[in-house]
Design a protein around this motif. Sequence first.
Motif, PDB file in Angstrom:
ATOM      1  N   UNK A  41      -1.923   9.217  34.814  1.00 28.18           N
ATOM      2  CA  UNK A  41      -1.043   8.055  34.956  1.00 28.18           C
ATOM      3  C   UNK A  41      -0.440   7.678  33.604  1.00 28.18           C
ATOM      4  N   UNK A  42      -1.243   7.718  32.554  1.00 28.86           N
ATOM      5  CA  UNK A  42      -0.741   7.412  31.213  1.00 28.86           C
ATOM      6  C   UNK A  42       0.324   8.426  30.801  1.00 28.86           C
ATOM      7  N   UNK A  43       0.053   9.697  31.039  1.00 28.88           N
ATOM      8  CA  UNK A  43       1.016  10.750  30.697  1.00 28.88           C
ATOM      9  C   UNK A  43       2.312  10.571  31.495  1.00 28.88           C
ATOM     10  N   UNK A  44       2.192  10.262  32.770  1.00 23.35           N
ATOM     11  CA  UNK A  44       3.373  10.064  33.613  1.00 23.35           C
ATOM     12  C   UNK A  44       4.191   8.868  33.137  1.00 23.35           C
ATOM     13  N   UNK A  45       3.506   7.811  32.736  1.00 23.37           N
ATOM     14  CA  UNK A  45       4.197   6.630  32.212  1.00 23.37           C
ATOM     15  C   UNK A  45       5.002   6.990  30.966  1.00 23.37           C
ATOM     16  N   UNK A  46       4.390   7.735  30.055  1.00 26.46           N
ATOM     17  CA  UNK A  46       5.082   8.142  28.836  1.00 26.46           C
ATOM     18  C   UNK A  46       6.269   9.041  29.156  1.00 26.46           C
TER      19      UNK A  46
END
Length: 57
Positions: A41-46
């Motif tokens: 989720x963090x990677x997708x947000x970035x």
Amino acid sequence: MARWWTEYALARDPRLDTRVSDLEDRAAEADDTAEAHALLEQAAHLRREAGHTEPGQ
């Protein structure tokens, strides 16, 4: 085109690209599904944020 722009935006910022890759690598190695999900989720947000970057920013 949006996907290409996201990849281009990441390639222009090596620190961000490294951070996204690190999050994805950590998710792939995580033993806990919830932890892996949170990392992805963090990677997708970035990635989404990078995709919204305007040319020249």
